[in-house]
Write a protein that holds these residues in place. Structure first.
Motif, PDB file in Angstrom:
ATOM      1  N   GLY A 354      -7.142 -17.888  78.433  1.00 29.46           N
ATOM      2  CA  GLY A 354      -6.919 -16.975  77.316  1.00 29.46           C
ATOM      3  C   GLY A 354      -7.131 -15.510  77.638  1.00 29.46           C
ATOM      4  N   ARG A 355      -7.190 -15.170  78.929  1.00 29.06           N
ATOM      5  CA  ARG A 355      -7.362 -13.768  79.343  1.00 29.06           C
ATOM      6  C   ARG A 355      -6.530 -13.529  80.595  1.00 29.06           C
ATOM      7  NH1 ARG A 355     -12.109 -15.951  78.616  1.00 29.06           N
ATOM      8  NH2 ARG A 355     -12.578 -16.071  80.849  1.00 29.06           N
ATOM      9  N   ILE A 356      -5.991 -12.352  80.712  1.00 29.73           N
ATOM     10  CA  ILE A 356      -5.302 -11.966  81.945  1.00 29.73           C
ATOM     11  C   ILE A 356      -6.290 -11.171  82.778  1.00 29.73           C
ATOM     12  CG2 ILE A 356      -3.320 -10.761  82.948  1.00 29.73           C
ATOM     13  CD1 ILE A 356      -1.809 -11.224  80.364  1.00 29.73           C
ATOM     14  N   GLU A 357      -7.039 -11.880  83.603  1.00 28.81           N
ATOM     15  CA  GLU A 357      -8.044 -11.268  84.465  1.00 28.81           C
ATOM     16  C   GLU A 357      -8.322 -12.204  85.624  1.00 28.81           C
ATOM     17  OE1 GLU A 357     -11.531 -10.692  82.058  1.00 28.81           O
ATOM     18  OE2 GLU A 357     -12.142 -12.790  82.203  1.00 28.81           O
ATOM     19  N   ALA A 358      -8.891 -11.671  86.678  1.00 30.28           N
ATOM     20  CA  ALA A 358      -9.183 -12.468  87.870  1.00 30.28           C
ATOM     21  C   ALA A 358     -10.080 -13.647  87.522  1.00 30.28           C
ATOM     22  CB  ALA A 358      -9.837 -11.590  88.932  1.00 30.28           C
ATOM     23  N   GLY A 359      -9.714 -14.817  88.025  1.00 26.00           N
ATOM     24  CA  GLY A 359     -10.483 -16.028  87.810  1.00 26.00           C
ATOM     25  C   GLY A 359      -9.959 -16.900  86.701  1.00 26.00           C
ATOM     26  N   ALA A 360      -9.178 -16.341  85.790  1.00 27.23           N
ATOM     27  CA  ALA A 360      -8.632 -17.113  84.679  1.00 27.23           C
ATOM     28  C   ALA A 360      -7.406 -17.894  85.138  1.00 27.23           C
ATOM     29  CB  ALA A 360      -8.252 -16.183  83.530  1.00 27.23           C
ATOM     30  N   PRO A 361      -7.080 -18.989  84.458  1.00 31.83           N
ATOM     31  CA  PRO A 361      -5.821 -19.670  84.759  1.00 31.83           C
ATOM     32  C   PRO A 361      -4.644 -18.711  84.595  1.00 31.83           C
ATOM     33  CG  PRO A 361      -7.194 -21.037  83.342  1.00 31.83           C
ATOM     34  CD  PRO A 361      -7.851 -19.685  83.404  1.00 31.83           C
ATOM     35  N   ALA A 362      -3.657 -18.851  85.452  1.00 31.04           N
ATOM     36  CA  ALA A 362      -2.504 -17.950  85.420  1.00 31.04           C
ATOM     37  C   ALA A 362      -1.515 -18.412  84.352  1.00 31.04           C
ATOM     38  CB  ALA A 362      -1.840 -17.892  86.788  1.00 31.04           C
ATOM     39  N   ASP A 363      -1.896 -18.185  83.087  1.00 31.49           N
ATOM     40  CA  ASP A 363      -1.087 -18.562  81.930  1.00 31.49           C
ATOM     41  C   ASP A 363      -0.590 -17.286  81.261  1.00 31.49           C
ATOM     42  OD1 ASP A 363      -2.011 -21.076  82.570  1.00 31.49           O
ATOM     43  OD2 ASP A 363      -3.409 -21.206  80.893  1.00 31.49           O
ATOM     44  N   LEU A 364       0.719 -17.102  81.227  1.00 33.64           N
ATOM     45  CA  LEU A 364       1.323 -15.858  80.763  1.00 33.64           C
ATOM     46  C   LEU A 364       2.472 -16.156  79.811  1.00 33.64           C
ATOM     47  CD1 LEU A 364       1.626 -14.219  84.305  1.00 33.64           C
ATOM     48  CD2 LEU A 364      -0.267 -13.902  82.691  1.00 33.64           C
ATOM     49  N   VAL A 365       2.590 -15.360  78.760  1.00 33.81           N
ATOM     50  CA  VAL A 365       3.683 -15.503  77.795  1.00 33.81           C
ATOM     51  C   VAL A 365       4.336 -14.143  77.606  1.00 33.81           C
ATOM     52  CG1 VAL A 365       4.337 -16.179  75.467  1.00 33.81           C
ATOM     53  CG2 VAL A 365       2.464 -17.378  76.614  1.00 33.81           C
ATOM     54  N   ALA A 366       5.566 -14.012  78.054  1.00 33.93           N
ATOM     55  CA  ALA A 366       6.310 -12.754  77.920  1.00 33.93           C
ATOM     56  C   ALA A 366       7.092 -12.770  76.612  1.00 33.93           C
ATOM     57  CB  ALA A 366       7.252 -12.572  79.102  1.00 33.93           C
ATOM     58  N   VAL A 367       6.871 -11.760  75.781  1.00 31.99           N
ATOM     59  CA  VAL A 367       7.518 -11.656  74.467  1.00 31.99           C
ATOM     60  C   VAL A 367       8.396 -10.418  74.444  1.00 31.99           C
ATOM     61  CG1 VAL A 367       7.145 -11.487  71.977  1.00 31.99           C
ATOM     62  CG2 VAL A 367       5.569 -12.844  73.380  1.00 31.99           C
ATOM     63  N   ARG A 368       9.635 -10.572  74.025  1.00 30.70           N
ATOM     64  CA  ARG A 368      10.577  -9.458  73.990  1.00 30.70           C
ATOM     65  C   ARG A 368      10.129  -8.391  72.988  1.00 30.70           C
ATOM     66  NH1 ARG A 368      13.591 -13.984  73.635  1.00 30.70           N
ATOM     67  NH2 ARG A 368      14.860 -14.557  75.439  1.00 30.70           N
ATOM     68  N   VAL A 369      10.337  -7.141  73.381  1.00 31.19           N
ATOM     69  CA  VAL A 369      10.028  -6.021  72.488  1.00 31.19           C
ATOM     70  C   VAL A 369      11.296  -5.348  71.970  1.00 31.19           C
ATOM     71  CG1 VAL A 369       7.796  -5.576  73.580  1.00 31.19           C
ATOM     72  CG2 VAL A 369       9.849  -4.411  74.438  1.00 31.19           C
ATOM     73  N   ASN A 370      12.467  -5.906  72.330  1.00 29.60           N
ATOM     74  CA  ASN A 370      13.733  -5.257  71.965  1.00 29.60           C
ATOM     75  C   ASN A 370      14.689  -6.210  71.257  1.00 29.60           C
ATOM     76  OD1 ASN A 370      14.296  -6.899  74.122  1.00 29.60           O
ATOM     77  ND2 ASN A 370      15.369  -5.344  75.335  1.00 29.60           N
ATOM     78  N   SER A 371      14.158  -7.279  70.650  1.00 25.52           N
ATOM     79  CA  SER A 371      15.020  -8.194  69.909  1.00 25.52           C
ATOM     80  C   SER A 371      15.319  -7.624  68.528  1.00 25.52           C
ATOM     81  CB  SER A 371      14.344  -9.557  69.755  1.00 25.52           C
ATOM     82  OG  SER A 371      13.331  -9.494  68.762  1.00 25.52           O
ATOM     83  N   ILE A 372      16.164  -8.311  67.779  1.00 23.27           N
ATOM     84  CA  ILE A 372      16.484  -7.854  66.429  1.00 23.27           C
ATOM     85  C   ILE A 372      15.242  -7.852  65.539  1.00 23.27           C
ATOM     86  CG2 ILE A 372      17.095 -10.123  65.492  1.00 23.27           C
ATOM     87  CD1 ILE A 372      19.492  -8.708  64.118  1.00 23.27           C
ATOM     88  N   ARG A 373      14.258  -8.653  65.874  1.00 21.10           N
ATOM     89  CA  ARG A 373      13.012  -8.717  65.095  1.00 21.10           C
ATOM     90  C   ARG A 373      11.982  -7.697  65.555  1.00 21.10           C
ATOM     91  NH1 ARG A 373      15.371 -13.355  65.778  1.00 21.10           N
ATOM     92  NH2 ARG A 373      14.751 -13.290  67.964  1.00 21.10           N
TER      93      ARG A 373
END
Length: 422
Positions: A354-373
């Motif tokens: 649940g954190r993007i930092e050294a030692g954490a599982p490499a779990d990442l979710v990329a969310v678009r910032v330029n969609s119609i929403r």
């Protein structure tokens, strides 16, 4: 070693641009800013969040989506339809359904799920089906094996409920003790509810596995509170406190109808509370006191429960929206608070995630910032506008499992769902 370049990333100390995440053995080795994109790295555009945690799931309920609204009904008539689904499932058909449901979660950004499991089928075959389904879908699983011994306070199990029951608390304990975790699965425990576990058995379940997560359905419906008060002279929360079930490793699910004392008991023991806003709305449960619980000391998490919707971003946003509806005030939770609830993996036994930092599982979710929403949204407020449709890529343990709504290994998830649901 593998690397991901993030256009923007949600880091523990705020949003940063042009971030390089290096991964070694499925975990983050380093996080750094870079001016130039290195050759050969995976590029993740938009805003990259830590993986989302779905802290409360009943995978087989997904078969009810869009099928329970014809006659209105109540929570209790909905439950009858749920029983009908439970009655016909086998380990083989459950594997097929759960695989599709977990794949739907994966494309929506869920990297770990807490499965509140009570469809035991007389043994652990159903649990093993869930284990395999999560592995196939590429997400982590916490199997929260639920004790379910009664059809209501003072009532025996009847009909399909017999498939949920081990008969006694000791038999439940013996069966769960046979389950073993692995690199993708943690084993936890659950008290289905104070309706389904007699008073004399609550402490046995609460103390059975003291180093594992413990979950419990709590005060979802006023009828549960009324029955508990009539039988024991205590609220469900007070009954759980008496049994020693309120602890920092415990998560109470729903917590919709709580007294002031209940809130104090949950907060003072650091018992977490998992809200499932789309389910609580769908079943007309009501709106729980989320802000008061957080202020009292209860960490909050989120779940999709019966999967009327699988959209973690919508669940997070609904946490704030429900507070606005309940109180007439905006800003009860800041966007960062909602992200914290959405990425609360500790609630299901993965505190390092649940954190993007050294030692954490490499779990990442990329969310678009330029969609119609999301076009025009301030990055730090993206959670207030984005939906699951805006999830561009999902990485679990350093491996890309989904892109643009398509599962990398399983393909078209809608096809899997159609094939799995009669």
């Amino acid at each position: 070693m593998k690397s991901f370049w993030c256009e923007r990333a949600w880091l523990p100390d705020g949003i940063a641009s042009r971030v390089l995440v290096r991964v070694d053995g499925g975990r983050i080795a380093s996080v750094s800013g870079v001016d130039t994109i290195p050759l050969g790295v995976e590029r993740l555009y938009g805003l990259v969040f830590p993986g989302f945690a779905n802290a409360h799931s009943h995978a087989f309920h997904r078969a009810l989506r869009g099928r329970t609204h014809g006659d209105g009904g109540t929570f209790w008539t909905w439950r009858d339809r749920m029983y009908a689904v439970a009655e016909r499932l086998t380990p083989e058909s459950y594997l097929k359904l759960a695989r599709a449901v977990y794949a739907e979660m994966a494309v929506a950004g869920v990297t770990a799920v807490g499965e509140f499991h009570y469809l035991h089928h007389g043994g652990n075959e159903m649990a093993e089906a869930l284990r395999q389904a999560a592995r196939d879908a590429g997400i982590r699983l916490t199997l929260l094996d639920a004790c379910y011994l009664a059809g209501g306070i003072g009532q025996p199990v009847r009909g399909v409920q017999e498939r949920f029951s081990d008969g006694t608390g000791d038999r439940w304990l013996d069966r769960v003790a046979e389950l073993r975790g692995d690199d993708n699965t943690k084993i936890g425990a659950a008290i289905h509810s104070v309706r389904a576990v007699p008073r004399e058995t609550l402490s046995l379940v609460a103390g059975a596995f003291p180093d594992r997560p413990l979950h419990v359905h709590l005060s979802e419906q006023p009828a549960e509170n009324e029955a508990c008060l009539q039988a024991y002279g205590l609220t469900p929360t007070e009954l759980l406190a008496e049994a020693g079930a309120l602890t920092p490793r415990t998560t109470a699910v729903h917590g919709t109808h709580l007294s002031t004392r209940d809130i104090s008991l949950l907060g003072s023991t650091r018992t977490g509370v998992c809200f499932c806003p789309t389910t609580e709305a769908d079943l007309a449960d009501g709106i729980g006191p989320a802000r008061e619980l957080a202020d009292a000391g209860s960490p909050l998490s989120l779940g999709s429960d019966q999967h009327a919707v699988i959209d973690p971003l919508a669940e997070a946003r609904a946490l704030e929206h429900n507070e606005r509806l309940r109180t007439g005030e905006r800003g009860r939770f800041a966007p960062a608070d909602l992200v914290a609830a959405l990425t609360n993996h500790a609630a299901i036994g993965w505190p390092e995630a649940g954190r993007i930092e050294a030692g954490a599982p490499a779990d990442l979710v990329a969310v678009r910032v330029n969609s119609i929403r999301t076009a025009g949204t301030a990055p730090e407020q993206l959670i207030m506008s984005a939906t699951a449709s805006d999830v561009a890529a999902v990485v679990v343990g350093g491996r890309v499992v989904a892109r643009d709504g398509v599962h990398e290994q399983l393909g078209d998830v809608s096809r899997l769902l159609v094939e799995a649901i009669d």
